[in-house]
Design a protein around this motif. Structure first.
Motif, PDB file in Angstrom:
ATOM      1  N   GLN A 209      31.298  19.408  29.289  1.00 47.18           N
ATOM      2  CA  GLN A 209      32.356  18.920  28.399  1.00 47.18           C
ATOM      3  C   GLN A 209      33.519  19.909  28.350  1.00 47.18           C
ATOM      4  N   ALA A 210      33.210  21.198  28.301  1.00 52.35           N
ATOM      5  CA  ALA A 210      34.274  22.214  28.274  1.00 52.35           C
ATOM      6  C   ALA A 210      35.076  22.186  29.573  1.00 52.35           C
ATOM      7  N   ILE A 211      34.390  21.994  30.705  1.00 53.04           N
ATOM      8  CA  ILE A 211      35.093  21.898  31.985  1.00 53.04           C
ATOM      9  C   ILE A 211      36.031  20.696  31.970  1.00 53.04           C
ATOM     10  N   ALA A 212      35.514  19.559  31.537  1.00 55.97           N
ATOM     11  CA  ALA A 212      36.332  18.340  31.478  1.00 55.97           C
ATOM     12  C   ALA A 212      37.529  18.532  30.550  1.00 55.97           C
ATOM     13  N   ASP A 213      37.307  19.193  29.420  1.00 60.58           N
ATOM     14  CA  ASP A 213      38.404  19.451  28.478  1.00 60.58           C
ATOM     15  C   ASP A 213      39.489  20.310  29.114  1.00 60.58           C
ATOM     16  N   ARG A 214      39.081  21.337  29.853  1.00 56.40           N
ATOM     17  CA  ARG A 214      40.063  22.224  30.494  1.00 56.40           C
ATOM     18  C   ARG A 214      40.824  21.480  31.597  1.00 56.40           C
ATOM     19  N   VAL A 215      40.125  20.651  32.355  1.00 63.14           N
ATOM     20  CA  VAL A 215      40.796  19.865  33.407  1.00 63.14           C
ATOM     21  C   VAL A 215      41.831  18.944  32.773  1.00 63.14           C
ATOM     22  N   ARG A 216      41.453  18.264  31.700  1.00 68.46           N
ATOM     23  CA  ARG A 216      42.392  17.379  31.009  1.00 68.46           C
ATOM     24  C   ARG A 216      43.585  18.170  30.463  1.00 68.46           C
ATOM     25  N   ARG A 217      43.288  19.327  29.901  1.00 71.63           N
ATOM     26  CA  ARG A 217      44.360  20.148  29.328  1.00 71.63           C
ATOM     27  C   ARG A 217      45.358  20.570  30.403  1.00 71.63           C
ATOM     28  N   ILE A 218      44.843  21.036  31.535  1.00 75.17           N
ATOM     29  CA  ILE A 218      45.725  21.479  32.625  1.00 75.17           C
ATOM     30  C   ILE A 218      46.503  20.302  33.204  1.00 75.17           C
ATOM     31  N   SER A 219      45.814  19.195  33.427  1.00 71.12           N
ATOM     32  CA  SER A 219      46.475  18.058  34.076  1.00 71.12           C
ATOM     33  C   SER A 219      47.474  17.348  33.172  1.00 71.12           C
TER      34      SER A 219
ATOM     35  N   ASP B  43      49.451  19.031  30.979  1.00 69.11           N
ATOM     36  CA  ASP B  43      50.485  19.965  30.544  1.00 69.11           C
ATOM     37  C   ASP B  43      51.088  20.670  31.763  1.00 69.11           C
ATOM     38  N   PRO B  44      52.166  20.094  32.329  1.00 66.36           N
ATOM     39  CA  PRO B  44      52.777  20.682  33.522  1.00 66.36           C
ATOM     40  C   PRO B  44      53.240  22.129  33.338  1.00 66.36           C
ATOM     41  N   GLN B  45      53.700  22.459  32.146  1.00 67.02           N
ATOM     42  CA  GLN B  45      54.133  23.839  31.898  1.00 67.02           C
ATOM     43  C   GLN B  45      52.940  24.799  31.941  1.00 67.02           C
ATOM     44  N   LEU B  46      51.828  24.395  31.364  1.00 67.94           N
ATOM     45  CA  LEU B  46      50.618  25.212  31.412  1.00 67.94           C
ATOM     46  C   LEU B  46      50.155  25.375  32.851  1.00 67.94           C
ATOM     47  N   LEU B  47      50.158  24.286  33.609  1.00 71.84           N
ATOM     48  CA  LEU B  47      49.759  24.351  35.013  1.00 71.84           C
ATOM     49  C   LEU B  47      50.622  25.347  35.777  1.00 71.84           C
ATOM     50  N   THR B  48      51.918  25.285  35.588  1.00 73.15           N
ATOM     51  CA  THR B  48      52.833  26.207  36.270  1.00 73.15           C
ATOM     52  C   THR B  48      52.532  27.652  35.891  1.00 73.15           C
ATOM     53  N   LYS B  49      52.339  27.891  34.603  1.00 72.79           N
ATOM     54  CA  LYS B  49      52.037  29.240  34.115  1.00 72.79           C
ATOM     55  C   LYS B  49      50.730  29.759  34.716  1.00 72.79           C
ATOM     56  N   LEU B  50      49.695  28.916  34.702  1.00 76.72           N
ATOM     57  CA  LEU B  50      48.392  29.306  35.251  1.00 76.72           C
ATOM     58  C   LEU B  50      48.473  29.589  36.745  1.00 76.72           C
ATOM     59  N   LYS B  51      49.215  28.746  37.464  1.00 78.79           N
ATOM     60  CA  LYS B  51      49.353  28.927  38.915  1.00 78.79           C
ATOM     61  C   LYS B  51      50.023  30.259  39.237  1.00 78.79           C
ATOM     62  N   GLN B  52      51.090  30.556  38.533  1.00 79.13           N
ATOM     63  CA  GLN B  52      51.800  31.808  38.780  1.00 79.13           C
ATOM     64  C   GLN B  52      50.918  33.011  38.461  1.00 79.13           C
ATOM     65  N   ALA B  53      50.232  32.967  37.337  1.00 75.36           N
ATOM     66  CA  ALA B  53      49.372  34.082  36.931  1.00 75.36           C
ATOM     67  C   ALA B  53      48.171  34.235  37.863  1.00 75.36           C
ATOM     68  N   ALA B  54      47.630  33.116  38.327  1.00 75.06           N
ATOM     69  CA  ALA B  54      46.486  33.176  39.247  1.00 75.06           C
ATOM     70  C   ALA B  54      46.874  33.867  40.541  1.00 75.06           C
ATOM     71  N   LYS B  55      48.037  33.548  41.055  1.00 79.35           N
ATOM     72  CA  LYS B  55      48.524  34.167  42.295  1.00 79.35           C
ATOM     73  C   LYS B  55      48.683  35.671  42.117  1.00 79.35           C
ATOM     74  N   VAL B  56      49.303  36.080  41.028  1.00 78.96           N
ATOM     75  CA  VAL B  56      49.515  37.506  40.757  1.00 78.96           C
ATOM     76  C   VAL B  56      48.181  38.217  40.563  1.00 78.96           C
ATOM     77  N   ARG B  57      47.308  37.625  39.771  1.00 82.25           N
ATOM     78  CA  ARG B  57      46.010  38.244  39.457  1.00 82.25           C
ATOM     79  C   ARG B  57      45.156  38.399  40.710  1.00 82.25           C
ATOM     80  N   SER B  58      45.206  37.432  41.588  1.00 83.26           N
ATOM     81  CA  SER B  58      44.353  37.470  42.783  1.00 83.26           C
ATOM     82  C   SER B  58      44.739  38.603  43.729  1.00 83.26           C
TER      83      SER B  58
END
Length: 90
Positions: free
Chosen positions: A34-44, A46-61
């Protein structure tokens, strides 16, 4: 993450060291579908959240790229050898 993909992972193993909760991805308890599904829904939804997460993931990696990790290990081994040499000379 290196491909600018936010990650949703369980709180098991090294993921907790790599993924910054809500910054570069999300961490959920093992088996919590359920938590996984909630996070997928949240990301999908919220385009601004997706953009923020993508940028941070690239930097963090970048900190965990093979070349970066290899260099850190090399430095650690060099330090250990030098430290051992100092201890042996005392």
């Amino acid at each position: 993450m290196s491909l600018s993909t936010p990650v949703i992972a369980s709180t098991v193993g090294g993921q907790t060291d790599i993924i910054e909760e809500g910054v570069s991805g999300f961490l959920v308890q093992p088996g919590d579908a359920q938590a996984i599904a909630d996070r997928v829904r949240r990301i999908s939804s919220d385009p601004q959240l997706l953009t923020k997460l993508k940028q941070a993931a690239k930097v963090r990696s970048a900190a965990y790229a093979p070349d970066t990790v290899a260099l850190k290990f090399k430095e650690l081994f060099q330090w250990a050898v030098e430290e051992d040499s100092l201890q042996a000379s005392r």
